[in-house]
Design a protein around this motif. Structure first.
Motif, mmCIF file in Angstrom:
data_model
loop_
_atom_site.group_PDB
_atom_site.id
_atom_site.type_symbol
_atom_site.label_atom_id
_atom_site.label_comp_id
_atom_site.label_asym_id
_atom_site.label_seq_id
_atom_site.Cartn_x
_atom_site.Cartn_y
_atom_site.Cartn_z
ATOM 1 N N ILE A 139 1.007 -1.411 -0.397
ATOM 2 C CA ILE A 139 0.126 -0.289 0.078
ATOM 3 C C ILE A 139 0.884 1.227 0.240
ATOM 4 O O ILE A 139 0.167 2.317 -0.760
ATOM 5 C CB ILE A 139 -0.953 -0.231 1.222
ATOM 6 N N GLU A 140 2.050 1.023 0.960
ATOM 7 C CA GLU A 140 2.482 2.212 0.869
ATOM 8 C C GLU A 140 4.012 2.439 -0.780
ATOM 9 O O GLU A 140 3.310 3.986 -0.738
ATOM 10 C CB GLU A 140 3.594 1.920 1.722
ATOM 11 N N VAL A 141 4.123 1.917 -1.087
ATOM 12 C CA VAL A 141 4.826 2.101 -1.879
ATOM 13 C C VAL A 141 3.169 2.286 -3.734
ATOM 14 O O VAL A 141 3.669 3.167 -4.303
ATOM 15 C CB VAL A 141 5.261 0.739 -3.600
ATOM 16 N N THR A 142 1.873 1.797 -3.427
ATOM 17 C CA THR A 142 1.193 1.989 -4.370
ATOM 18 C C THR A 142 0.990 3.762 -4.581
ATOM 19 O O THR A 142 1.003 4.352 -5.478
ATOM 20 C CB THR A 142 -0.134 1.269 -4.082
ATOM 21 N N TYR A 143 0.703 4.168 -3.107
ATOM 22 C CA TYR A 143 0.710 5.201 -2.755
ATOM 23 C C TYR A 143 1.552 6.528 -3.674
ATOM 24 O O TYR A 143 1.315 7.760 -3.947
ATOM 25 C CB TYR A 143 0.203 5.918 -1.010
ATOM 26 N N ALA A 144 2.780 6.093 -2.966
ATOM 27 C CA ALA A 144 4.021 6.752 -2.866
ATOM 28 C C ALA A 144 4.149 6.682 -4.700
ATOM 29 O O ALA A 144 4.766 7.269 -5.168
ATOM 30 C CB ALA A 144 5.272 6.177 -2.602
ATOM 31 N N GLY A 145 3.387 5.440 -5.371
ATOM 32 C CA GLY A 145 3.801 5.551 -7.177
ATOM 33 C C GLY A 145 2.694 7.027 -7.398
ATOM 34 O O GLY A 145 3.133 7.183 -8.658
ATOM 35 N N LEU A 146 0.848 6.553 -7.387
ATOM 36 C CA LEU A 146 0.582 8.332 -7.449
ATOM 37 C C LEU A 146 0.776 9.084 -6.999
ATOM 38 O O LEU A 146 0.627 10.463 -7.928
ATOM 39 C CB LEU A 146 -1.160 7.574 -6.111
ATOM 40 N N GLU A 147 1.765 9.521 -6.093
ATOM 41 C CA GLU A 147 2.204 11.303 -5.633
ATOM 42 C C GLU A 147 3.041 11.380 -6.662
ATOM 43 O O GLU A 147 3.088 12.485 -6.701
ATOM 44 C CB GLU A 147 3.023 11.097 -4.317
#
Length: 278
Positions: A139-147
């Motif tokens: 989840i952390e990486v997915t949100y970092a990807g969106l950012e």
């Protein structure tokens, strides 16, 4: 060849023709996006062990009805629900049912509400109780990807810059980007031009111009990027059965950067950050 047109003169999707929206479009998307984000905030308190995803679907439908909105997926190409609920190894388009969520699950809820003819499209992750560290990291990486993709969404860049930024984040953490599904133009149409790939090469693709409105919605897998569609014709799952996560915003390109239309009013878009604050 890419053609840009005044969105006010466009009423249907035309391949290679990208609508540019003015003040009316941005205002319409603000209202639709805000209502969608509010609905997703409300669902937060209901995502618990034992709660069926059909309950989440019912809550979203009733919220839309009570606020003079229409769920875009309801009866869309035969789909019979107001949300998509994608659990664990389901990549996207999971169908709500009466099975209860389990402790340790992660679930993406994808909702699009139509408000005065404008489509507010967003999705976010919800942890069910205490989740594993690998699920948290995904989840952390997915949100970092969106950012990272959002940071690249500005005039002078291209759609390839958005995809490359997301890909670099995911693959830098030894995860993979799903290739089979993409972001898309949105506005008075549910799916419009341009397509937004979540992988790519910097400087390639469509040049970003003020007035473009689209979604960025990376799907990141813990394992390999390959997916398959189940026999229901909707549900996409990881072929290797590893966990998958997704998050999505609808945005508009401005003169200086971008505007996010689907910001959470309660600051709940990123569930892990919200938990830290509580």
């Amino acid at each position: 060849m890419v053609t840009y047109v005044d969105a006010s003169a466009k009423s249907r999707r035309t391949p290679g023709v990208i609508p540019l929206h003015g003040a009316e479009g941005f205002e319409g998307m603000r209202k639709a996006g805000a209502l969608t984000a509010q609905a997703l905030d409300i669902l937060t308190e209901y995502v618990e062990p034992g709660v069926p995803t059909s309950k989440l679907d019912q809550i979203a439908y009733e919220f839309a009805r009570d606020n003079d909105a229409v769920p875009a997926t309801l009866f869309y190409k035969g789909y019979r629900h107001s949300v998509c609920t994608s659990i664990n190894h389901v990549v996207c388009h999971g169908i709500p049912d009466d099975r209860g969520l389990r402790e340790g699950d992660i679930v993406n809820v994808d909702l699009t509400l139509i408000v005065d003819g404008w489509y507010g499209d967003s999705s976010r992750m919800y942890p069910v109780g205490e989740i594993s560290r690998k699920a948290e990291r995904l989840i952390e990486v997915t949100y970092a990807g969106l950012e990272a993709g959002l940071a690249a969404a500005k005039p002078g860049n291209t759609t390839g810059d958005i995809g490359a930024a997301i890909q670099a984040v995911a693959e830098g953490e030894r995860m993979s980007v799903v290739r089979d599904f993409v972001g898309h133009g949105v506005g008075r149409l549910f799916h419009d031009e341009p397509n937004i790939l979540h992988f790519g090469t910097p400087g390639t693709g469509v040049p970003l111009k003020p007035g473009m409105i689209f979604t960025i919605e990376p799907m990141i897998n813990l394992g390999k990027p390959h997916v398959k569609i189940l026999s229901d014709g909707w549900t996409a799952v990881t072929r290797d059965r590893t966990l998958s996560a997704q998050c999505e915003h609808s945005i508009g390109i401005t003169e200086t950067g971008h505007e996010i239309f689907t910001l959470s009013p309660g600051g709940l878009f990123n569930p892990l950050e919200a938990r830290k604050r509580s």
